[in-house]
Design a protein around this motif. Structure first.
Motif, PDB file in Angstrom:
ATOM      1  N   ARG A   1       1.022  -1.261   0.122  1.00 22.62           N
ATOM      2  CA  ARG A   1      -0.099   0.074   0.214  1.00 22.62           C
ATOM      3  C   ARG A   1       0.805   1.405  -0.052  1.00 22.62           C
TER       4      ARG A   1
ATOM      5  N   ILE B   1       0.918   4.213  -2.621  1.00 28.00           N
ATOM      6  CA  ILE B   1       0.636   5.753  -2.621  1.00 28.00           C
ATOM      7  C   ILE B   1       1.964   6.537  -3.051  1.00 28.00           C
TER       8      ILE B   1
ATOM      9  N   GLU C   1      -5.226   9.780  -2.039  1.00 31.39           N
ATOM     10  CA  GLU C   1      -4.249   8.564  -2.258  1.00 31.39           C
ATOM     11  C   GLU C   1      -4.602   7.588  -1.065  1.00 31.39           C
ATOM     12  N   ILE C   2      -4.634   8.315   0.264  1.00 36.35           N
ATOM     13  CA  ILE C   2      -4.771   7.163   1.529  1.00 36.35           C
ATOM     14  C   ILE C   2      -6.322   6.712   1.412  1.00 36.35           C
TER      15      ILE C   2
END
Length: 377
Positions: free
Chosen positions: A319, A323, A372-373
């Motif tokens: 992840r 990002i 993005e998070i």
């Protein structure tokens, strides 16, 4: 190590998304990965001033020798003398912070020593401890009650104890309490020695946290690497006269290393002499750091950071990689930090703020970061 073992290990790193590679920066980014906290390295006028000051001085690009041969040239002596006047300690210039920490610890401490280290201290500190063969005990990060528990238990058992802390921690962006550490030293009647690494505080807090806390007399060893706000290379080690003499005679990383080139030493001296004149840069860095933390809070992005280094824990390697890649595509140079640099499962983005960042840049960046998070799951 056998070739098949190397291939196997590299394959595992790739599978775990923990593989490292060198990347050339071939386009213009907004840089959130630089440790040039005061923006000195980007200041063209400062460089012009430096070359103007030394235009009649023949500054070589190599010392071509170790310090114990012909590498102790006059400008190194001048730099160390000025350091000794500022800090009221003996000074020795090393080629890097890594060498300074490892050499200091592995040379002055040995298997009968006890070294108590903040769990999050830099790998150079742990490399020095390992080489020294001293007994190592770690205290919980910035937990001085835990540190005191260890001191209570072992202070009568060992005659040679070293406590090691950094000032600003670059992976969490939090700060040690120097006054608390020296109070412990007073409480235990100087039973232990204290080593403080000022890698991320020199320049940001003037001459450093130990200087600002008026604790120079109570900190036995101060290591000041120069690759961050110092905008240079090398490291200062500040200590007592006997320790300096011993390092010169027994410190292998000092004895067997070519001295820094005169041009780099001259730049180090130039910056040191101007440190007090950079207050406006320090004030600007504080302003932009507070603005960023407040904006992150507004967007419900968590950080435990209290300094200009903003650590945002994402969690899993895959992840945080995605990002980071997406933010780079949008023009922001920011890299993921993963194990073994940080504990497994705490992969993060390290946002390194400098005095050159503006509120407009930060606003746009935080908006993109939030997107993005929220969308990379």
């Amino acid at each position: 190590m056998r070739e098949e073992d190397i291939i196997k290990e590299l394959s595992k790193l790739k599978k775990d998304e923990n593989y490292r590679s060198l990347k050339s920066i071939d386009k213009k980014y907004i840089n959130f990965s630089s440790n040039d906290y005061l923006g000195l390295n980007e200041d063209r006028e400062l460089r012009i001033e430096f070359f103007e000051k030394y235009k009649n001085v023949d500054l070589m690009f190599s010392s071509s020798s170790s310090r114990l041969l012909s590498g102790t040239y006059p400008i190194i002596i001048k730099l160390e003398k000025i350091l000794e006047k500022i800090y009221n300690k003996k000074a020795l210039l090393f080629n890097s912070g890594y060498d300074a920490n490892t050499c200091l610890i592995e040379t002055l401490f040995y298997k009968n020593s006890l070294i108590i280290s903040d769990r999050y201290n830099h790998s150079s500190i742990y490399a020095g401890i390992k080489a020294s063969e001293a007994k190592l005990l770690r205290y919980r990060h910035l937990d001085y009650n835990h540190l005191e528990e260890i001191l209570k238990k072992y202070s009568l058992e060992y005659d040679d104890i070293l406590v090691v802390s950094e000032t600003i921690y670059s992976m969490d962006g939090d700060k040690a309490d120097i006054k608390e550490l020296v109070q412990l030293k007073n409480k235990y009647k100087f039973k232990f020695k204290l080593l403080i690494d000022e890698a991320h505080s020199f320049g940001v807090s003037g001459y450093g946290e130990c200087y600002e806390a008026d604790a120079l007399d109570l900190v036995d060893y101060i290591v000041i690497p120069l690759g961050k706000a110092g905008a240079s290379i090398g490291a200062y080690v500040l200590m007592d006269e006997l320790s300096k003499e011993y390092l010169i005679n027994k410190g292998r990383k000092f004895i067997y290393t070519t001295a820094l080139p005169p041009i780099n030493v001259a730049w180090n001296l130039f910056i040191l002499e101007k440190i007090e004149k950079f207050d406006f840069r320090r004030e600007r860095l504080i302003e932009i750091s507070e603005y960023t933390r407040n904006l992150l809070s507004k967007y419900e992005i968590k950080t435990i950071s209290t300094t200009n280094i903003i650590s945002i824990v994402i969690g899993e390697n895959q992840r945080v990689n995605r990002i980071s890649e997406n933010l780079q595509e949008k023009g922001y140079l920011i890299y993921p930090i993963k194990e073994p640099t940080v504990p497994k499962g705490t992969a993060r983005l390290r946002v390194s703020l400098t005095a050159l960042h503006t509120e407009e840049i930060i606003q746009k960046f935080v908006e993109e970061l939030k997107y993005e998070i929220d969308n990379i799951l």
